[in-house]
Design a protein around this motif. Structure first.
Motif, PDB file in Angstrom:
ATOM      1  N   SER A  24      20.979 -10.103  32.427  1.00  0.00           N
ATOM      2  CA  SER A  24      22.255  -9.685  32.990  1.00  0.00           C
ATOM      3  C   SER A  24      21.841  -8.304  33.733  1.00  0.00           C
ATOM      4  O   SER A  24      22.499  -7.900  34.576  1.00  0.00           O
ATOM      5  CB  SER A  24      23.133  -9.233  31.775  1.00  0.00           C
ATOM      6  OG  SER A  24      22.727  -8.240  30.992  1.00  0.00           O
ATOM      7  N   ALA A  25      20.833  -7.461  33.246  1.00  0.00           N
ATOM      8  CA  ALA A  25      20.398  -6.368  33.870  1.00  0.00           C
ATOM      9  C   ALA A  25      19.971  -6.485  35.591  1.00  0.00           C
ATOM     10  O   ALA A  25      20.405  -5.773  36.229  1.00  0.00           O
ATOM     11  CB  ALA A  25      19.333  -5.528  33.268  1.00  0.00           C
ATOM     12  N   VAL A  26      19.287  -7.808  35.802  1.00  0.00           N
ATOM     13  CA  VAL A  26      19.209  -8.180  36.879  1.00  0.00           C
ATOM     14  C   VAL A  26      20.050  -8.863  37.746  1.00  0.00           C
ATOM     15  O   VAL A  26      20.323  -8.765  38.814  1.00  0.00           O
ATOM     16  CB  VAL A  26      17.730  -8.873  37.131  1.00  0.00           C
ATOM     17  CG1 VAL A  26      17.200  -9.285  38.370  1.00  0.00           C
ATOM     18  CG2 VAL A  26      16.757  -7.911  36.181  1.00  0.00           C
ATOM     19  N   LEU A  27      20.591  -9.889  36.987  1.00  0.00           N
ATOM     20  CA  LEU A  27      21.521 -11.007  37.766  1.00  0.00           C
ATOM     21  C   LEU A  27      22.916 -10.563  37.756  1.00  0.00           C
ATOM     22  O   LEU A  27      23.753 -10.983  38.520  1.00  0.00           O
ATOM     23  CB  LEU A  27      21.331 -12.487  36.834  1.00  0.00           C
ATOM     24  CG  LEU A  27      19.880 -13.004  36.920  1.00  0.00           C
ATOM     25  CD1 LEU A  27      19.883 -14.409  36.187  1.00  0.00           C
ATOM     26  CD2 LEU A  27      19.289 -12.794  38.333  1.00  0.00           C
ATOM     27  N   ALA A  28      23.440  -9.736  36.709  1.00  0.00           N
ATOM     28  CA  ALA A  28      24.777  -9.456  36.560  1.00  0.00           C
ATOM     29  C   ALA A  28      25.129  -8.563  37.716  1.00  0.00           C
ATOM     30  O   ALA A  28      26.312  -8.198  38.335  1.00  0.00           O
ATOM     31  CB  ALA A  28      25.200  -8.991  35.371  1.00  0.00           C
ATOM     32  N   GLY A  29      24.302  -7.910  38.360  1.00  0.00           N
ATOM     33  CA  GLY A  29      24.299  -6.995  39.279  1.00  0.00           C
ATOM     34  C   GLY A  29      24.427  -7.842  40.757  1.00  0.00           C
ATOM     35  O   GLY A  29      24.704  -7.043  41.782  1.00  0.00           O
ATOM     36  N   SER A  30      24.366  -9.045  40.857  1.00  0.00           N
ATOM     37  CA  SER A  30      24.271  -9.952  41.948  1.00  0.00           C
ATOM     38  C   SER A  30      25.529 -10.833  41.617  1.00  0.00           C
ATOM     39  O   SER A  30      25.864 -11.206  40.386  1.00  0.00           O
ATOM     40  CB  SER A  30      23.035 -10.552  42.392  1.00  0.00           C
ATOM     41  OG  SER A  30      22.150  -9.450  42.596  1.00  0.00           O
ATOM     42  N   ASP A  31      26.184 -11.555  42.925  1.00  0.00           N
ATOM     43  CA  ASP A  31      27.263 -12.557  42.657  1.00  0.00           C
ATOM     44  C   ASP A  31      26.384 -13.750  42.672  1.00  0.00           C
ATOM     45  O   ASP A  31      25.743 -14.351  43.326  1.00  0.00           O
ATOM     46  CB  ASP A  31      28.168 -12.521  43.756  1.00  0.00           C
ATOM     47  CG  ASP A  31      29.344 -13.031  43.568  1.00  0.00           C
ATOM     48  OD1 ASP A  31      29.457 -14.197  42.716  1.00  0.00           O
ATOM     49  OD2 ASP A  31      30.104 -12.726  44.156  1.00  0.00           O
TER      50      ASP A  31
END
Length: 374
Positions: A24-31
């Motif tokens: 989530s630290a990497v992917l949740a910052g992207s859509d």
């Protein structure tokens, strides 16, 4: 004979939760649902390179998180972690036989995108893949905040500090391409005498020690010229530092403390210098990977809340928890035996095989329930 280590359901759920937090630290910052192309050159986003669509290495291209799911499902993708100021390439002229399913109408190329050997699945000065099946050395990969390439710790030419996770690193090549950065490094490192025994040991063997900038030694640079960002500055801070800079061996990567960007001089000449070097992002403390990861974690917490499976398990009594844990361990053991049969016969496991296994599990469960309590 050594007993096989037992893994409980609680252990599995805890490990799964930790992995989800990292993702989530990497992917949740992207859509993950909408292509980022309409946003233009995004400040920072998760990116992928598709080896299936572009395999000859002549054209480097990157696709956003959503396109990796919607347009490149099942393809051979290189995970690039995050890159700054990048616009999604999916479906443009670099992809001969693929059209973006999310945003079909795109420019032919994104002229401001920057590419490197990372887009071919290669990293570091050794230009090797990661993970590398031929590399038996366990080594941490660290990203340079300037070129954004990833480096093996042992190939940085300097000692990697224990608290590297809270710092930023600039590789030796980027430091040499922008020599004025050495002036900042010289001054910040002037109060540090490389007191660790490991550093002394390296020097004793004829090696060199890279510059390590601790978070708690910022008084030196702050005393030269304190001001609020945006206010006029009578003197150039960089020139002042250059007058008192130390004669150090300028080799190896530099590790910067978390607040180092706020120490950069913002006078007009320094702003012009960073602009010419295309390093304007160094003035932006929200540009950091740490800031991006924090946004991703906050977004995930606001949207997802707590894991419902963990909440349900917490609400059960001890006997019910033990019953679930024993049931899970039994299923794990039976699934392992089931799959070992395919390995022994050299067969491929199909979705129908897995479906049949769980149908058998359900049938056994019904028989146990019909038989009544023990």
């Amino acid at each position: 004979m050594c007993e096989e280590q037992t893994v409980s359901l609680l252990d599995v759920l805890k490990e799964d939760e930790e992995l989800e937090e990292e993702a989530s630290a990497v992917l949740a910052g992207s859509d993950s649902d909408h292509c980022s192309y309409p946003q233009g050159y995004v400040q920072r986003q998760a990116l992928y390179s598709c080896h299936t669509c572009i395999s000859n290495g002549s054209e480097a291209a990157g696709v956003c998180l959503a396109c990796s799911y919607k347009c490149h499902e099942g393809h051979d993708l290189f995970e690039l972690y995050t890159k700054r100021n990048f616009r999604c390439d999916c479906g443009n002229t670099k992809f001969k036989d693929l059209q973006c399913k999310l945003v079909p109408d795109k420019d032919e190329v994104n002229t401001s995108n920057k590419y490197s050997h990372n887009f071919s699945g290669l990293y570091c000065t050794c230009r090797r893949p990661y993970p590398d099946p031929e590399d038996q050395v366990e080594d941490e990969m660290i990203q340079c905040v300037v070129c954004e390439d990833w480096f093996h710790g042992r190939h940085l030419g300097s000692l990697v500090p224990d608290c590297v996770g809270s710092q930023e690193m600039i590789c030796e090549s980027c430091m040499n391409q922008n020599p004025f950065l050495w002036i900042y490094a010289d001054h910040l490192a002037a109060a540090v005498d490389h007191v660790t025994q490991d550093a002394k040991d390296v020097e004793g063997r004829g090696g060199h020690v890279g510059i390590y900038l601790p978070d708690n030694r910022t008084d030196v640079i702050e005393s030269t010229s304190k001001r609020v960002r945006g206010e006029p500055e009578p003197n150039c801070r960089l020139e002042e530092l250059q007058k008192i800079s130390q004669n150090r061996t300028r080799t190896g990567a530099v590790f910067w403390p978390s607040t180092w960007r706020s120490k950069l001089c913002c006078c007009s000449s320094c702003q012009e210098r960073l602009s010419e070097a295309q390093l304007n992002f160094l003035f932006d403390e929200l540009d950091t990977v740490q800031a991006y990861e924090r946004r991703g974690q906050n977004k995930d917490q606001n949207q997802g809340g707590h894991d419902p499976l963990m909440l349900a398990l917490d609400n059960l009594n001890r006997v019910q928890q033990l019953e679930i844990i024993h049931g899970y361990n039994d299923m794990k053991s039976e699934l392992k035996d089931f799959l070992q049969g395919f390995v022994a016969e050299g067969k491929v496991v199909t979705p129908d095989d897995i479906r049949q296994f769980f149908e058998q599990q359900q049938s056994r469960k019904r028989r146990r329930v019909d038989a009544g309590p023990f």
